[in-house]
Design a protein around this motif. Structure first.
Motif, PDB file in Angstrom:
ATOM      1  N   ALA A  11     -16.824 -10.724  60.619  1.00  0.00           N
ATOM      2  CA  ALA A  11     -15.633 -10.471  61.595  1.00  0.00           C
ATOM      3  C   ALA A  11     -14.536 -10.850  60.525  1.00  0.00           C
ATOM      4  O   ALA A  11     -13.486 -10.265  61.130  1.00  0.00           O
ATOM      5  N   LEU A  12     -14.567 -11.956  59.674  1.00  0.00           N
ATOM      6  CA  LEU A  12     -13.576 -12.251  59.134  1.00  0.00           C
ATOM      7  C   LEU A  12     -12.958 -10.701  57.958  1.00  0.00           C
ATOM      8  O   LEU A  12     -11.947 -10.736  57.441  1.00  0.00           O
ATOM      9  N   PHE A  36     -18.903 -18.924  46.172  1.00  0.00           N
ATOM     10  CA  PHE A  36     -18.309 -19.933  45.445  1.00  0.00           C
ATOM     11  C   PHE A  36     -19.283 -21.096  45.215  1.00  0.00           C
ATOM     12  O   PHE A  36     -20.496 -21.207  45.664  1.00  0.00           O
ATOM     13  N   ALA A  42     -13.769 -13.984  66.637  1.00  0.00           N
ATOM     14  CA  ALA A  42     -14.678 -14.938  65.943  1.00  0.00           C
ATOM     15  C   ALA A  42     -14.455 -16.163  65.576  1.00  0.00           C
ATOM     16  O   ALA A  42     -14.894 -17.444  65.834  1.00  0.00           O
ATOM     17  N   ILE A  43     -12.976 -16.506  65.159  1.00  0.00           N
ATOM     18  CA  ILE A  43     -12.462 -17.603  64.768  1.00  0.00           C
ATOM     19  C   ILE A  43     -12.584 -18.483  66.000  1.00  0.00           C
ATOM     20  O   ILE A  43     -12.904 -19.737  66.083  1.00  0.00           O
ATOM     21  N   SER A  70     -15.150 -24.250  53.088  1.00  0.00           N
ATOM     22  CA  SER A  70     -15.081 -23.092  54.088  1.00  0.00           C
ATOM     23  C   SER A  70     -13.575 -22.432  54.105  1.00  0.00           C
ATOM     24  O   SER A  70     -13.335 -21.383  54.712  1.00  0.00           O
ATOM     25  N   LEU A  77     -13.345 -19.479  51.910  1.00  0.00           N
ATOM     26  CA  LEU A  77     -14.024 -18.352  52.497  1.00  0.00           C
ATOM     27  C   LEU A  77     -13.123 -17.695  53.359  1.00  0.00           C
ATOM     28  O   LEU A  77     -12.973 -16.660  53.327  1.00  0.00           O
ATOM     29  N   LEU A  78     -12.281 -18.413  54.337  1.00  0.00           N
ATOM     30  CA  LEU A  78     -11.381 -17.984  55.248  1.00  0.00           C
ATOM     31  C   LEU A  78     -10.260 -17.126  54.558  1.00  0.00           C
ATOM     32  O   LEU A  78      -9.833 -16.023  54.611  1.00  0.00           O
ATOM     33  N   THR A 120     -20.405 -22.773  51.330  1.00  0.00           N
ATOM     34  CA  THR A 120     -19.260 -22.484  52.370  1.00  0.00           C
ATOM     35  C   THR A 120     -20.066 -22.170  53.743  1.00  0.00           C
ATOM     36  O   THR A 120     -19.702 -21.060  54.112  1.00  0.00           O
ATOM     37  N   SER A 180     -10.561 -13.680  52.871  1.00  0.00           N
ATOM     38  CA  SER A 180     -10.811 -12.351  53.768  1.00  0.00           C
ATOM     39  C   SER A 180      -9.494 -11.462  53.318  1.00  0.00           C
ATOM     40  O   SER A 180      -8.375 -11.705  53.231  1.00  0.00           O
ATOM     41  N   TYR A 199     -20.036 -14.296  61.387  1.00  0.00           N
ATOM     42  CA  TYR A 199     -18.744 -14.857  61.401  1.00  0.00           C
ATOM     43  C   TYR A 199     -17.948 -14.354  60.320  1.00  0.00           C
ATOM     44  O   TYR A 199     -16.892 -13.954  60.313  1.00  0.00           O
ATOM     45  N   LEU A 212      -4.727 -15.152  59.641  1.00  0.00           N
ATOM     46  CA  LEU A 212      -6.010 -15.927  59.526  1.00  0.00           C
ATOM     47  C   LEU A 212      -5.657 -17.406  59.910  1.00  0.00           C
ATOM     48  O   LEU A 212      -6.407 -18.096  60.676  1.00  0.00           O
ATOM     49  N   ALA A 247     -17.374 -23.298  70.022  1.00  0.00           N
ATOM     50  CA  ALA A 247     -18.774 -23.538  69.885  1.00  0.00           C
ATOM     51  C   ALA A 247     -19.064 -24.872  69.358  1.00  0.00           C
ATOM     52  O   ALA A 247     -19.730 -25.648  69.696  1.00  0.00           O
ATOM     53  N   ARG A 248     -18.234 -25.037  68.299  1.00  0.00           N
ATOM     54  CA  ARG A 248     -18.366 -26.428  67.746  1.00  0.00           C
ATOM     55  C   ARG A 248     -17.945 -27.495  68.443  1.00  0.00           C
ATOM     56  O   ARG A 248     -18.635 -28.573  68.468  1.00  0.00           O
ATOM     57  N   ARG A 277     -14.222 -18.508  68.697  1.00  0.00           N
ATOM     58  CA  ARG A 277     -15.597 -18.733  69.308  1.00  0.00           C
ATOM     59  C   ARG A 277     -16.222 -19.777  68.430  1.00  0.00           C
ATOM     60  O   ARG A 277     -16.907 -20.486  69.210  1.00  0.00           O
ATOM     61  N   ARG A 278     -16.075 -19.646  67.090  1.00  0.00           N
ATOM     62  CA  ARG A 278     -16.707 -20.500  66.360  1.00  0.00           C
ATOM     63  C   ARG A 278     -16.138 -21.959  66.775  1.00  0.00           C
ATOM     64  O   ARG A 278     -17.007 -23.044  66.761  1.00  0.00           O
ATOM     65  N   THR A 311     -11.073  -8.833  66.111  1.00  0.00           N
ATOM     66  CA  THR A 311     -12.424  -9.163  65.621  1.00  0.00           C
ATOM     67  C   THR A 311     -12.231 -10.459  65.111  1.00  0.00           C
ATOM     68  O   THR A 311     -13.097 -11.340  65.414  1.00  0.00           O
ATOM     69  N   ALA A 312     -11.456 -10.740  64.174  1.00  0.00           N
ATOM     70  CA  ALA A 312     -11.342 -12.109  63.273  1.00  0.00           C
ATOM     71  C   ALA A 312     -10.908 -13.063  64.338  1.00  0.00           C
ATOM     72  O   ALA A 312     -11.353 -14.296  64.174  1.00  0.00           O
ATOM     73  N   PHE A 335      -8.265  -7.027  63.346  1.00  0.00           N
ATOM     74  CA  PHE A 335      -7.482  -8.508  63.582  1.00  0.00           C
ATOM     75  C   PHE A 335      -8.131  -9.142  64.605  1.00  0.00           C
ATOM     76  O   PHE A 335      -8.132 -10.508  64.619  1.00  0.00           O
TER      77      PHE A 335
END
Lengths: 264, 241
Positions: free
Chosen positions: B103-104, B83, A10-11, A94, A97-98, B87, A101, B100, A108, A17-18, A13-14, A6-7, A4
């Protein structure tokens, strides 16, 4: 549990960074409240007197008054911008994708919220730093105490954005939603003028402002900046977060909400 | 040995429109199975049900023995997904995109790095780990997405029309790579409307207007003729590649 976290990391940080990589977005996020602080507030200083009201101990200038409201504005815009990016993610795929998981969907989506909150807090502190250079200084403890307050208010405003993103079908529809959410929330709040001042012109408007969750977010930030407890504002903000987030989860539930309406 | 994917009487409707009607089929372990159907056959709806972007109360979906309705997290953990729509985060490197995704799935640190390296190696993409995705061509982006779908060690790989928008050489390369993965023991469900992506020894499920018309080996389905002719005869002229 490690999975949990880790996710979450990562989310967050992403998203951070964006945000840092998109310098124009970073500057826009700072310029908006600074324009209000330096230009708007300077103009209004003469026209609008602010009497001694809690949490202030003395007469204050208008710039000092609107500072917490502008912090709230940063988070409000950020919450809506995160929401916009969620709609974009849905269109671009995207988000799929999330959501595929194996972690629980509520977690999430909470991670997505926390990522937005982290970015908004970076912006608020950068803004407070510039405001300090401009001469608006706060008790040093206020800079610390406002941190947890910003997490709670950021979560509430982010959850509102999440809720909106679960109801908006296409990116093109988003501009209208922004106009119907951001501007009324901001102007019908205590961000720019105290409620007693609003009551002088309209009792009804004052009541609407008092019901506005954004008012309570602003007041929570204001009181925290001046190291004064405001349990009522905290309670309202937390309750609103629970309601908005709960409705968002319903919106993103595959059995009922978003994807079904969007036809897969 | 249980199937990698098992569907029993799965139905789904959007309001009054019946998108899937009593769909049943299985993907045995280690097999390449093509879900073949013309546009509008219900492939995308079925794909959404398999990835839990949609759920239905009608019918059962089991992934590696896990019931998608009762144990969705266990079922999703066994699936790798590609997909139809890309993505990828274009401004991140291949390795960062993969990390990434890992990590998900709750994978980080050395374990993630080892699995990312192995997945990139399988798709012959390891030397591109440090490149920004924006700089990759369409074929390499697709291969990266397939590698990413393998990071968590799934038992079933789902691909929704993965060659859309690619040139002939890239299509061929992707198709060969995924057939090789199936040859290595991975179960694959490949959604497509292009019969030339299917090898004679592949399993084929023909989906048309929300119903399964046939599930056979491609060579059996083709009979003495071509798969293209058999497919067009089953679904009506003018469809397919």
């Amino acid at each position: 549990m490690i999975g949990f976290l880790t996710a979450l990391v990562a989310i967050v940080r992403r998203e951070a960074a964006r945000f840092v990589n998109q310098r124009s977005r970073f500057f826009a996020a700072l310029v908006r409240p600074l324009v209000w602080l330096v230009i708007f507030a300077a103009g209004f200083r003469a026209a609008l007197g602010v009497s001694i009201i809690p949490p202030y101990q003395t007469y204050i200038t208008y710039e000092v008054y609107i500072l917490p409201g502008l912090c709230g504005m940063i988070q409000l815009f950020n919450g809506m911008q995160s929401s916009l990016s969620l709609v974009y993610d849905q269109e671009m795929g995207s988000m799929r994708l999330l959501l595929t998981s194996p972690l629980p969907r509520w977690w999430l989506l909470f991670c997505k919220l926390m990522a937005g909150v982290a970015v908004s807090i970076l912006q608020v502190y950068a803004f407070l730093g510039i405001a300090a250079l401009y001469g608006i200084q706060l008790p040093w403890e206020g800079y610390l105490l406002v941190f947890p307050a910003l997490i709670v208010t950021g979560l509430m405003l982010g959850a509102l954005g999440l809720l909106i993103s679960s109801t908006v079908k296409q990116l093109e529809n988003f501009a209208g939603v922004m106009n119907f959410v951001i501007f009324p929330m901001f102007f019908l709040s205590s961000a720019l003028y105290p409620l007693w001042k609003m009551a002088e012109s309209s009792e009804l408007l004052r009541d609407i402002c008092a019901w506005n969750p954004f008012t309570h977010a602003v007041e929570l930030i204001r009181f925290s900046l001046y190291v004064t407890p405001n349990l009522w504002a905290l309670t309202v903000v937390v309750l609103c977060f629970v309601v908005f987030f709960g409705l968002s989860l319903w919106g993103y539930d595959p059995a009922r909400g978003l994807m079904r309406r969007k036809g897969g | 040995m249980s199937e990698a994917l098992l569907l029993r009487d799965v139905s789904f409707r959007y309001g009054a429109k019946q998108a899937l009607d009593g769909v049943s089929f299985a993907v045995p372990r280690g097999r390449f199975c093509a879900l073949l159907g013309p546009n509008g056959a219900g492939k995308s709806t079925l794909f959404s049900l398999l990835t839990r972007l949609l759920v239905t109360r009608e019918g059962d979906i089991r992934v590696a023995g896990h019931d998608m309705a009762r144990a969705p997290r266990a079922a999703l953990a066994k699936i790798g997904v590609v997909f139809q729509q890309p993505t990828l985060d274009l401004d991140m490197t291949v390795a960062r995109n993969m990390a990434y995704f890992a990590a998900l799935h709750g994978i980080s640190g050395r374990a993630a790095q080892a699995q990312i390296d192995a997945a990139l190696e399988r798709l012959e993409m390891r030397e591109r780990a440090g490149e920004k995705v924006r700089n990759l061509n369409g074929g390499h982006r697709r291969r990266m997405e397939i590698a990413r779908a393998l990071v968590h060690g799934p038992e079933l790989l789902l691909l929704d029309e993965p060659t859309v928008g690619l040139d002939t050489a890239s299509r061929l390369a992707i198709t060969e790579h995924v057939h090789a993965l199936a040859g290595g023991g991975l179960s694959v469900l490949w959604c497509t409307h292009l019969v030339d992506e299917i090898a004679p020894e592949d399993d084929v499920v023909v989906l048309h207007k929300g119903r399964v018309l046939a599930q056979k080996r491609a060579s059996e389905l083709a009979g003495g003729g071509t798969l293209q002719d058999a497919f067009m005869e089953m679904t009506g002229a003018g469809q397919g590649a």
